[in-house]
Design a protein around this motif. Structure first.
Motif, PDB file in Angstrom:
ATOM      1  N   GLU A  57       8.656  -3.818  57.045  1.00 46.17           N
ATOM      2  CA  GLU A  57       8.357  -2.406  57.344  1.00 46.17           C
ATOM      3  C   GLU A  57       7.599  -1.837  56.147  1.00 46.17           C
ATOM      4  O   GLU A  57       8.139  -1.736  55.050  1.00 46.17           O
ATOM      5  N   THR A  64       8.896   3.647  55.279  1.00 48.65           N
ATOM      6  CA  THR A  64       9.846   4.374  56.118  1.00 48.65           C
ATOM      7  C   THR A  64      10.585   5.391  55.271  1.00 48.65           C
ATOM      8  O   THR A  64      10.669   5.251  54.056  1.00 48.65           O
ATOM      9  N   ARG A  75      13.626   6.355  56.657  1.00 47.82           N
ATOM     10  CA  ARG A  75      14.950   6.315  57.278  1.00 47.82           C
ATOM     11  C   ARG A  75      15.978   5.821  56.277  1.00 47.82           C
ATOM     12  O   ARG A  75      15.653   5.177  55.292  1.00 47.82           O
ATOM     13  N   GLU A 105       8.391   4.084  62.158  1.00 47.98           N
ATOM     14  CA  GLU A 105       8.886   5.447  62.155  1.00 47.98           C
ATOM     15  C   GLU A 105       7.865   6.357  62.802  1.00 47.98           C
ATOM     16  O   GLU A 105       6.679   6.300  62.488  1.00 47.98           O
ATOM     17  N   HIS A 117      11.795   3.685  66.726  1.00 47.46           N
ATOM     18  CA  HIS A 117      12.221   3.188  65.425  1.00 47.46           C
ATOM     19  C   HIS A 117      12.423   1.686  65.455  1.00 47.46           C
ATOM     20  O   HIS A 117      13.331   1.179  64.822  1.00 47.46           O
TER      21      HIS A 117
END
Lengths: 407, 372, 520
Positions: free
Chosen positions: C90, C93, C95, C356, C367
């Motif tokens: 990823e 992000t 998150r 995201e 997500h």
């Protein structure tokens, strides 16, 4: 730079305009050759053919039916998708709030057929939809089954005018109502202000209709509407997200023996499937998610709601509501349901023949069968995989998305 | 009267007029004139008598002894604003009742209101007064003269707003479907103005907005056999075929320099389809000049000049139901005339002389250059 | 975020189940052999019946069965039914943070490590969907944000998770809430101008013999010995302060260090662009201040209109979903859809796809990294490029090309075992191996079971598990609290109903049962 990209954007529009331009009468005749023809109500056909003429399906077979029509060759073909819970309305202008039971009203009189969301549905494979009044009234009136494309008149787009009667349980129908306190200053000073108040209004409606059966003097134009639901002429589609609301709907079914109940947005139907099974209801699920978290009314929409309900033998339909994003559209929902365990055939049925049967429009749409409308979706891969593309859409034989130019 | 007082002030301020101010017979000669349908007439003479036009054309003989006023300008019929709110101070909206079929706007305007003077200066000699589209049935419209506030037609149309503006959140109906159902019920057993509308005696003015409202209004008119006009249908041109079939006319909202191309093209398309149309003005919210500018912008976008002028005169009169009295320079019609310093849809032109019923109601000779 | 005691309890129960899983693995042998019917080493490269050998966390061998020597003492997992695939990466992000944005406009001195919550459900979700490396950055609602961090989604502490600490800075070329495009640009310009002025002043003070900065540094207890006592000439391509070598590094204000490193070209930058108009501003800012070569653009859908500008800059990009950009054409009123990833691919931009979504209102379906990559394929992006956009390209952007993104000798042992074709909805991640240790086993995924069967984890309150991740995304504490209260009420109602049911004298339920029999 700015200028050139703007021109590109305009070109895009023009190109799209061409794709959507109404084809001549001759262009509603096609021969579709697909590695797999998913009929939805019968077994799929390997290397099959679908012949389309004058807006209808003329032949479905494993050998070429011929006919001299132009051939479109694709990986897969499915029926046009059907969404029973698109929320393409005009907001509060589409629901009467001066009374909690404007049951006689038909939402078809309060829609915008020019709304670009219809076209969004169409080019993403959804060819038929059920549009209901927003849930600000307990019994909001008649929902309408429409095609998502074609000339923007009700006469041309309507599949069934009084396809289902819309009711709502939960927070929303009582939202905005309030006690009068000392100043009764508007028609929102009224019941219901609670969930139980909503249930009371619903029960009273059907109670009055039953009473009118034995006492003609008590019949009103509204009880006549409820009578259509009680007698099973039309289904009742009830918006109920949480367990308590679904329970309320099921109790209502028990009490009044509603023959055709559809639970809409039923995120928590999976929590007590036997109750739903006993009610004989069919279920429309809200958009699925990977997390299982979400749904209206703070409801918990289990990751595999669809599979859980299917295993119990319930008839389910999936919905994308009016999602803007591709991953949330109806064509993506079967994929998400399959990821959580729903078999492909059940997933296909849940966006085609099931919703068509629920509201009784399966005579015209919902499967690839001779005589039905030629509403078809053409795929460049396995249907419902996110990595597959919808390369073609036919609406009543007319190519609204052309696989020859989509590549 | 206030208006008369105002006018005399205007006239007193202007250089002494070289023409009689009376309803006696006299003649006007203009360099060029648009008298109705058809091309302009060069060197046109109009004979007036008793406030009406007696004769018009090139080379019309002016009888001996009849005074003749000569203008080096362009003559047209007085402009008609097909929808405006002038002189209505009290408002026309009822927040408690959505249906006011017996309300009449003729009872609600002040004839001597200064708004009318402003219209007159812009060459507008008549105005169709309409209720704002905030009631489903807003009442009966009226056509009045801007000089003196004379009522030409007391019951021009019945205004019906099938529009989101008429759907208030706290007044029944709150939805299109309920509004339609209630209208259907009223027309099933019509009374008063509704009965006249259904019988075809009183046209309807259907106040609408976007395409779906136009479509709904057409369906409504067809269902009940109503005749009349779609009012405010900005995108009518995109639905020209359907509108032509319905037999309804169209009144467009006034356009302005910022109006988008889609709205301008819509007017041109409707004209090409042969549907009669006119422009509303919505004064005093909008400048009186917006009327002439609306037509001029459409001509710039491809509307034939004559069609633009017709929209401001003959077609507007037809839509308001007064084609037998106003809108053309023709024998027997009211002598509502405007003399322009140049071509009327040329924005550098301005009205120099305005006659209403043969009386010079406004004169504005070219002013001297401004000095420091 | 307000958290009720019960939520904390729920989390600690789950966290401890994870702790058991991971600490149990810590004891496992440091040699692992993964066997699979198909080994996809990187986009377009596949080995039939392959074997991966991982020793001490690193891949030592990849090859076909029979061609690779398997250590005799290794643990063997997998089998012919599996597809081995590199762990997804990823690229960026926010998150897993309690709140992703800091209020202070210019805050490069902040470190995301102080915001990461190791037991946030987001990391569990990442693992479940096969993401093994992720770059956690603060949100885009900033002028200059804090430093990010590259982590693996396992571990009970931030240190256990850490792959690369004190990493890149987040900047935003788009207006932060409350700012206009112009004031945002001004704030960005001013941040660098002020840095320059402060540095120049310190040099001047030094020349003037003033010792204020030294006193301040000593007062704050900063180290002023060794390297810290030495000055160093300023490097960088954008601009330079002459004479900075006069100032010992330890005397520089700590708040300026990260920004100085950015200007010196020693730190990566991720620059958020919400609209096409911001791309040019982002590139100009990076060029003027000398960090263009270390800049990655983080782009929302609208930025497809600036694809030429991005391509000309030669900088990599991270595409933020939704990857289908929808816009209403102003003249016709029609919707125009643009497949963003496809456009960037055609312009030759090197890009990663992130999971995201830029929109708070979106459903959590976005997500999920592999799902976004699959959607991009469905929008016309070639399959190999889509896979690269969630494996090799983000690895390269993160400067971890030699460690993650593909299955090659010498790289980290980050391997997924899938039960089918990658990026298909019918495929599930069965095992996740991170650096040679089994970090996830689907058959032991307790909450997945709960998600699938719709049962609450034992000892938790209804809703506590439901809203963890969703709440983290929305960061609306009040609403969360409300949701939890509602959930508690609902749970109470449920229990009441069940109690009623047990009594079995409830009229409704006896009726319902009877009805079921009638129908059956």
């Amino acid at each position: 730079m700015e200028k050139s990209t703007m021109n590109e954007a305009l070109l895009g529009v023009l190109a799209f305009g061409l794709l959507c331009a109404p084809a001549g009468a001759a262009d509603t005749n096609w021969l579709i050759k697909a590695k797999r023809v998913y009929t939805a109500d019968r077994e799929p056909i390997e290397d099959g053919w679908v012949q389309v003429g004058d807006g209808r399906i003329r032949a479905v077979s494993a050998v070429s039916p011929g006919g001299g029509f132009e051939t479109l060759e694709v990986d897969a073909v499915t029926p046009g998708l059907i969404d029973l819970s698109v929320r393409i309305d005009l907001g509060f202008d589409s629901v009467e709030q001066s009374t909690e039971t404007p049951a006689r009203l038909e939402v078809e009189n309060a829609l915008d057929l020019w709304d670009p969301r219809f076209e969004r549905e169409l080019r993403s494979g959804v060819t038929s939809v059920l549009v209901s009044p927003p849930d600000r009234a307990v019994i909001g009136g008649w929902s309408v089954a429409l095609k998502t494309g074609g000339p923007p008149t009700l006469e041309r787009r309507r599949i069934a005018g009084r396809a289902a009667l819309r009711a709502a349980i939960g927070d929303e129908p009582s939202d905005g109502n309030r006690p009068a306190f000392f100043q009764p200053d508007s028609f929102y000073n009224r019941r219901p202000t609670t969930r139980m108040g909503v249930e009371w209004v619903l029960r009273k409606a059907f109670h009055d209709a039953l009473a009118a059966r034995s006492d003609a003097a008590r019949a009103t134009s509204e009880t006549q509407v409820y009578e259509e639901v009680l007698s099973g002429k039309a289904p009742l589609i009830v918006s109920a997200s949480t367990t308590q609301d679904i329970r309320t709907a099921c109790f209502l079914q028990r009490e009044f023996k509603l023959p055709r109940l559809i639970l809409d947005a039923a995120a928590e139907a999976w929590k007590d499937p036997p109750m739903v099974v006993a009610s004989g209801a069919s279920v429309v699920l809200p958009p699925l998610t990977f997390g299982g978290r979400g749904g209206n009314d703070f409801a918990f929409h289990s990751w595999n709601s669809a599979a859980l309900l299917h295993e119990r033998g319930l008839t389910i339909a999936l919905s994308g509501h009016n999602a803007l994003e591709r991953g949330e559209r109806l064509a993506a929902q079967p994929g998400l349901a399959m990821h959580a365990g729903l078999p492909f055939d059940a997933a296909l049925a849940a966006v085609t023949i099931n919703p068509a049967r629920m509201i009784g429009i399966d005579g015209r749409v919902g499967s690839i069968a001779v005589g039905k409308d030629a509403d078809l979706v053409l795929w460049d891969g396995k249907p419902f995989e996110p990595s597959s593309r919808i390369v073609g859409v036919l609406l009543e034989g007319e190519l609204v998305l052309d696989p020859r130019t989509a590549k | 009267m206030l208006l008369t007082a105002l006018l005399s002030t205007v006239l007193a301020a202007a250089p002494a007029p070289a023409h009689p101010i009376a309803t006696d017979a006299f003649a006007i000669r203009a360099r060029k004139a648009y008298i109705g349908a058809g091309p302009a007439i060069e060197d046109c003479v109009v004979l007036l008598d008793g406030g009406r036009v007696r004769e018009v054309g090139r080379g019309v003989r002016v009888p001996d002894g009849t005074p003749l006023v000569e203008y080096d300008g362009v003559l047209t019929a007085g402009l008609i604003a097909c929808g405006s709110y002038d002189g209505i101070a009290s408002g026309t909206t009822d927040p408690t009742r959505a249906y006011l079929p017996e309300a009449r706007i003729a009872d609600a305007f002040a004839p001597a209101h200064p708004d009318f003077g402003r219209l007159l200066e812009a060459g507008i000699t008549s105005v169709l007064l309409v209720p704002r589209p905030e009631n489903v049935i807003g009442g009966v419209t009226a056509l009045v003269k801007t000089s003196g506030g004379t009522i030409v037609k007391r019951d021009a149309q019945l205004a019906v707003a099938l529009s989101t503006n008429a759907l208030l959140f706290n007044r029944e109906p709150t939805s299109y479907s309920q509004a339609l159902m209630q209208l259907d019920e009223m027309l099933a057993r019509p009374k008063g103005t509704l009965a006249r509308a259904k019988a075809g005696e009183l046209p309807v003015l259907l106040q609408v907005g976007p395409e779906h409202e136009i479509s709904r209004a057409i369906g409504f008119a067809r269902k009940h056999g109503l005749k009349g006009t779609l009012f405010g249908a900005e995108l009518a041109g995109e639905m020209a075929a359907e509108i032509r079939e319905s037999g309804l006319a169209v009144v467009f909202h006034p356009l302005w320099f910022g109006s988008d191309r889609r709205a301008l093209r819509s007017v041109v398309a409707l004209s090409e389809a042969g549907v009669p149309f006119a422009f509303a003005l919505h004064a005093p919210d909008r400048s009186p000049e917006a009327l002439r500018i609306s037509a001029a912008l459409c001509v710039r976008a491809g509307l034939p000049l004559e069609a633009g002028l017709q929209a401001l005169t003959a077609n507007a009169a037809r839509i308001a139901g007064v084609a037998d009295k106003l809108g053309r320079v023709e024998r027997g019609l009211s002598a509502d005339l405007v003399v322009w310093s140049g071509d009327p849809l040329d924005l550098s032109s301005r009205p120099t002389h305005v006659y209403v019923d043969g009386v010079l109601a406004h004169a504005a000779p070219i002013p001297a250059p401004v000095k420091d | 975020m307000q958290t009720s005691p019960s939520t904390l309890f729920a989390r600690s129960v789950l966290a401890s189940s994870f702790a058991l899983l991971t600490s149990g693995l810590a004891l496992a042998a440091d040699k692992l052999v993964i066997e699979a019917g198909r080994v996809i080493t990187r986009p377009g490269h596949e080995i039939k019946n392959g074997v991966i050998v991982i020793e001490n966390g690193r891949i030592t061998k990849v090859g076909a069965q029979g061609e690779v020597d398997k250590p005799w003492d290794a643990t063997v997992i997998g089998g012919p039914q599996y597809v081995a695939f590199p762990g997804f990466v990823e690229a960026q992000t926010s998150r897993g943070l309690d709140r992703p944005n800091e209020n202070i406009d210019v805050a490069p001195f902040l470190d995301i490590r102080d915001s990461i919550d190791p037991i946030n459900f987001a990391y569990e979700d990442y693992l479940r969907h096969g993401v093994t490396t992720l770059n956690v950055q603060q949100g885009g609602n900033c002028v200059i944000g804090g430093r990010g961090m590259v982590v693996r989604p396992v571990g009970m502490t931030v240190d256990e998770m850490a792959v690369r600490t004190d990493y890149a800075l987040k900047l935003s070329a788009s207006p932060k809430a409350g700012k206009s495009a112009a004031t945002q640009a001004m704030a960005l310009r001013r941040a660098f101008e002020e840095l320059r002025k402060r540095l120049e002043k310190q040099v001047q003070d030094k020349r003037d013999g003033k010792a204020r900065d030294k006193r301040e540094a000593l007062f704050q207890g900063r180290e002023l010995e060794g390297d810290k006592a030495k000055g160093r000439a300023m490097e960088g391509k954008g601009w330079r302060v002459d004479g900075l070598e006069l100032v010992p590094r330890g005397e520089l204000d700590e708040k300026d260090l990260q920004l100085l490193e950015l200007v010196e070209g020693k730190r990566d930058a991720y620059v958020w662009c919400a609209a096409a108009m911001d791309v040019r501003k982002a590139l100009d800012l990076a060029k003027e201040n000398g960090f263009l070569e270390r800049t990655t653009l983080v782009l929302a859908g609208d930025c497809w209109k600036a694809a030429d500008v991005v391509a000309a800059s030669g900088r990599p990009a991270i595409l933020i979903p939704p990857l289908l950009h929808v816009e209403t054409e102003p003249i016709t009123g029609k919707e125009v859809e643009t497949p963003v990833a496809k456009v960037f691919a055609e312009k030759g931009v090197k890009f990663a796809i992130a999971s995201e979504t830029g929109q708070a209102s979106s459903l959590p379906s976005h997500h999920v990294l592999w799902y976004q990559a699959a959607l991009a394929i469905g929008q016309g992006l070639p399959r190999e490029r889509a896979i690269a956009a969630v494996t090799t390209v983000p690895a390269e952007i993160l400067g971890l090309r030699d460690r993650v993104g593909s299955l090659e000798e010498g790289k980290d042992g980050n391997v997924l075992l899938l039960d089918g074709e990658p990026l298909s909805v019918r495929t599930h991640v069965q095992f996740v191996v991170i650096e040679g240790k089994t970090a996830y086993d689907r058959s032991k995924d307790i909450r997945l079971k709960h998600l699938l069967e719709g049962k609450e984890p034992p000892g938790t309150q209804a809703g506590a598990a439901d809203f963890g991740a969703a709440g983290a995304g929305k960061a609306d504490a009040k609403k969360d609290a409300l949701k939890q209260d509602e959930a508690a009420e609902r749970k109470a109602g449920e229990e009441q109903r069940k109690a009623d049911e047990k009594q079995s004298s409830g009229p409704h339920f006896s009726d319902a049962d009877a009805a079921g029999e009638e129908r059956g």
